[in-house]
Scaffold this motif. Sequence first.
Motif, mmCIF file in Angstrom:
data_model
loop_
_atom_site.group_PDB
_atom_site.id
_atom_site.type_symbol
_atom_site.label_atom_id
_atom_site.label_comp_id
_atom_site.label_asym_id
_atom_site.label_seq_id
_atom_site.Cartn_x
_atom_site.Cartn_y
_atom_site.Cartn_z
ATOM 1 N N THR A 130 -4.808 5.160 3.119
ATOM 2 C CA THR A 130 -4.188 5.873 2.131
ATOM 3 C C THR A 130 -2.934 5.142 1.464
ATOM 4 O OG1 THR A 130 -4.964 7.953 3.259
ATOM 5 C CG2 THR A 130 -3.242 8.054 1.391
ATOM 6 N N LYS A 131 -2.039 4.618 2.316
ATOM 7 C CA LYS A 131 -1.022 3.806 2.065
ATOM 8 C C LYS A 131 -1.441 2.197 1.888
ATOM 9 C CE LYS A 131 2.202 7.033 3.895
ATOM 10 N NZ LYS A 131 3.561 7.161 4.546
ATOM 11 N N TYR A 132 -0.791 1.995 0.910
ATOM 12 C CA TYR A 132 -1.134 0.415 0.504
ATOM 13 C C TYR A 132 -0.289 -0.412 1.666
ATOM 14 C CZ TYR A 132 3.737 -0.611 -1.014
ATOM 15 O OH TYR A 132 5.108 -0.716 -1.355
ATOM 16 N N GLN A 133 0.457 0.170 2.146
ATOM 17 C CA GLN A 133 1.354 -0.760 3.085
ATOM 18 C C GLN A 133 0.462 -0.916 4.371
ATOM 19 O OE1 GLN A 133 2.526 2.035 1.744
ATOM 20 N NE2 GLN A 133 4.749 1.967 1.497
ATOM 21 N N LYS A 134 -0.503 -0.038 4.725
ATOM 22 C CA LYS A 134 -1.284 -0.291 5.835
ATOM 23 C C LYS A 134 -2.486 -1.310 5.479
ATOM 24 C CE LYS A 134 -4.753 1.816 9.049
ATOM 25 N NZ LYS A 134 -5.989 2.979 9.023
ATOM 26 N N VAL A 135 -2.838 -1.519 4.271
ATOM 27 C CA VAL A 135 -3.647 -2.449 3.918
ATOM 28 C C VAL A 135 -3.156 -3.760 3.721
ATOM 29 C CG1 VAL A 135 -5.351 -3.613 2.086
ATOM 30 C CG2 VAL A 135 -5.002 -0.817 2.518
ATOM 31 N N VAL A 136 -1.708 -3.710 3.486
ATOM 32 C CA VAL A 136 -1.291 -5.174 3.440
ATOM 33 C C VAL A 136 -0.694 -5.633 4.986
ATOM 34 C CG1 VAL A 136 1.158 -5.935 2.964
ATOM 35 C CG2 VAL A 136 0.122 -4.458 1.319
ATOM 36 N N SER A 137 -0.442 -4.537 5.714
ATOM 37 C CA SER A 137 -0.065 -5.022 7.326
ATOM 38 C C SER A 137 -1.200 -5.711 7.973
ATOM 39 C CB SER A 137 0.431 -3.907 8.022
ATOM 40 O OG SER A 137 -0.642 -2.895 7.997
ATOM 41 N N ARG A 138 -2.521 -5.100 7.567
ATOM 42 C CA ARG A 138 -3.766 -5.585 8.264
ATOM 43 C C ARG A 138 -3.849 -7.222 7.822
ATOM 44 N NH1 ARG A 138 -7.854 -2.238 6.218
ATOM 45 N NH2 ARG A 138 -7.601 -0.639 7.994
ATOM 46 N N PHE A 294 -4.103 -14.774 1.582
ATOM 47 C CA PHE A 294 -3.708 -13.623 2.179
ATOM 48 C C PHE A 294 -2.640 -12.756 1.211
ATOM 49 C CE2 PHE A 294 -4.631 -16.439 5.787
ATOM 50 C CZ PHE A 294 -5.227 -15.614 6.240
ATOM 51 N N VAL A 295 -1.934 -13.449 0.144
ATOM 52 C CA VAL A 295 -1.032 -12.757 -0.445
ATOM 53 C C VAL A 295 -1.529 -12.363 -2.059
ATOM 54 C CG1 VAL A 295 1.288 -12.648 -1.477
ATOM 55 C CG2 VAL A 295 0.933 -13.546 0.736
ATOM 56 N N MET A 296 -2.032 -13.334 -2.690
ATOM 57 C CA MET A 296 -2.775 -13.105 -3.824
ATOM 58 C C MET A 296 -3.789 -12.105 -3.930
ATOM 59 S SD MET A 296 -0.614 -14.797 -5.994
ATOM 60 C CE MET A 296 -1.463 -14.846 -7.386
ATOM 61 N N PRO A 297 -4.659 -12.107 -3.080
ATOM 62 C CA PRO A 297 -5.794 -11.080 -3.060
ATOM 63 C C PRO A 297 -5.211 -9.636 -2.874
ATOM 64 C CG PRO A 297 -6.248 -12.971 -1.509
ATOM 65 C CD PRO A 297 -4.956 -12.971 -1.823
ATOM 66 N N LEU A 298 -3.985 -9.324 -2.521
ATOM 67 C CA LEU A 298 -3.448 -8.101 -2.545
ATOM 68 C C LEU A 298 -2.822 -7.421 -3.893
ATOM 69 C CD1 LEU A 298 -1.592 -8.324 0.942
ATOM 70 C CD2 LEU A 298 -3.757 -7.016 0.435
ATOM 71 N N ASP A 300 -3.742 -6.355 -6.757
ATOM 72 C CA ASP A 300 -4.322 -5.231 -7.276
ATOM 73 C C ASP A 300 -3.719 -3.954 -6.668
ATOM 74 O OD1 ASP A 300 -5.757 -6.806 -8.910
ATOM 75 O OD2 ASP A 300 -7.670 -6.497 -7.993
ATOM 76 N N ILE A 301 -3.451 -3.933 -5.305
ATOM 77 C CA ILE A 301 -2.945 -2.696 -4.529
ATOM 78 C C ILE A 301 -1.401 -2.700 -4.528
ATOM 79 C CG2 ILE A 301 -5.242 -2.677 -3.453
ATOM 80 C CD1 ILE A 301 -3.313 -3.391 -1.040
ATOM 81 N N LEU A 302 -0.759 -3.784 -4.811
ATOM 82 C CA LEU A 302 0.691 -3.914 -4.695
ATOM 83 C C LEU A 302 1.411 -3.122 -5.828
ATOM 84 C CD1 LEU A 302 1.312 -7.486 -3.307
ATOM 85 C CD2 LEU A 302 1.566 -5.445 -2.175
ATOM 86 N N PRO A 303 2.415 -2.506 -5.562
ATOM 87 C CA PRO A 303 3.006 -1.636 -6.701
ATOM 88 C C PRO A 303 3.929 -2.744 -7.317
ATOM 89 C CG PRO A 303 4.392 -1.004 -4.638
ATOM 90 C CD PRO A 303 3.045 -1.785 -4.328
ATOM 91 N N ALA A 304 4.386 -2.334 -8.530
ATOM 92 C CA ALA A 304 5.397 -3.199 -9.435
ATOM 93 C C ALA A 304 6.656 -3.394 -8.605
ATOM 94 C CB ALA A 304 5.787 -2.740 -10.825
ATOM 95 N N THR A 305 7.120 -2.820 -7.761
ATOM 96 C CA THR A 305 8.395 -3.303 -7.004
ATOM 97 C C THR A 305 8.105 -4.252 -6.322
ATOM 98 O OG1 THR A 305 7.667 -1.490 -5.411
ATOM 99 C CG2 THR A 305 9.406 -0.876 -7.170
ATOM 100 N N PRO A 352 -9.586 -16.258 -0.929
ATOM 101 C CA PRO A 352 -8.540 -16.864 -1.753
ATOM 102 C C PRO A 352 -9.060 -16.730 -3.537
ATOM 103 C CG PRO A 352 -9.081 -18.659 -0.230
ATOM 104 C CD PRO A 352 -10.392 -17.520 -0.209
ATOM 105 N N ASP A 353 -7.923 -16.401 -4.484
ATOM 106 C CA ASP A 353 -8.115 -16.253 -5.228
ATOM 107 C C ASP A 353 -8.494 -17.623 -6.194
ATOM 108 O OD1 ASP A 353 -5.689 -16.838 -4.887
ATOM 109 O OD2 ASP A 353 -4.882 -16.299 -6.838
ATOM 110 N N VAL A 354 -7.990 -18.371 -5.718
ATOM 111 C CA VAL A 354 -8.103 -19.981 -6.253
ATOM 112 C C VAL A 354 -8.051 -20.718 -5.081
ATOM 113 C CG1 VAL A 354 -7.367 -21.662 -7.439
ATOM 114 C CG2 VAL A 354 -6.924 -19.253 -8.230
#
Length: 390
Positions: A130-138, A294-298, A300-305, A352-354
Amino acid sequence: MKVSLFSAPKILPLAAVGLAAMIVAGCERPPPESEQRGYRGVGMVAYVNPRILAAQHRANVPPAVQPPAVPVPIAAGTVYKNLQVLGDVPLTEFTRLMLALTEWVVPKDQWVAGQGCVYCHDLADMAADTKYQKVVSRSMITMTQRANAAWGDHVAPTGVTCYTCHRGNAIPKYVWTTNPGRAASGQGASGQNRLSAVPAFASLPYDPMTTFFDKDTTIAITPATALSPGWNDTINTKKTEWTYALMMYMSRSLGVGCNHCHNSRQFADWSQSQLTRTKAWYAIRMVREINHAFVMPLSDILPATRKGPLGDPMRVGCETCHQGINKPLFGEPMLKDYPVLGQPSPAVVPTPDVVPEPAVVPAAVQTDAEVLNAPGGKVTGEAAVQEGLM
């Protein structure tokens, strides 16, 4: 009668005091200590101020190790659902790692009812994403495992953990995003001559990270021969300034001078460089992989902050881990207490995105063991690329 400023009896003592204050202000206290890092007579010396060093040690104390877990023959994945990365970890060790992650990443002021678990988990359904933080932490756990398992030429034998970067913060203190500069105001941007701490406020490009950590950009300043054919596309004054900007950033990130890696009598020559230059070569490529895989593929789910002014995710660089010290946490081997983070993850590495071009490893970039066994105990191999390339 007018009295000359310099003839007033009270002015001279004050002027003397002011001059003395200016002179003292340019000195350090106590006197810095020096450590010879290379051959005598070549100026390869590291200077350390004991007062500053003591403060750095106080600021880089790792948290207490979680008590050892009682071994059990039960995998966490047989008890908990949706464990895509740590499902094969013994149940008790999994719980121990979760406790450590909470302490390393979740600020105390974000704990709800005394629980840090809710920062990533939905208590109504702990298995849900549910929370984007969990997807990011994975993704970050997989990234940490990858760094320890595949980039030992840089991080071994100390290794890295989540605490290496986070230090008790949800977002690591030293991350970066693309700096739009004057382009954001419609004035156009040259990428240079803008007040920035990144290149130590020098008149150099202010965003070398986007150039060198997002792309497989050649890092070079001097060709091996005068007017060598083909070098115009690789090395010129403009690109040299970008390289210097990156070196200033790396120097500040590690709290060291140029001679931490280079011999200033010949910056480009690998055979006269320190072993730390080899580690830096791998570090740059490790950072590129981390950001791309690991960072750029995230994004779409990261908030503007969690993004910069151009909408790009916050990414890692040298300062993210080092934080002003040549060895993060002064080389504290936290990984040995959490070996799960050093194992190759069974999870699929994010695409990777690129995909950067495969790096051609110069023959001069050898492992520590190879270097120590080499004649003279230094890098002696011929570079697979021309001298001057990083």
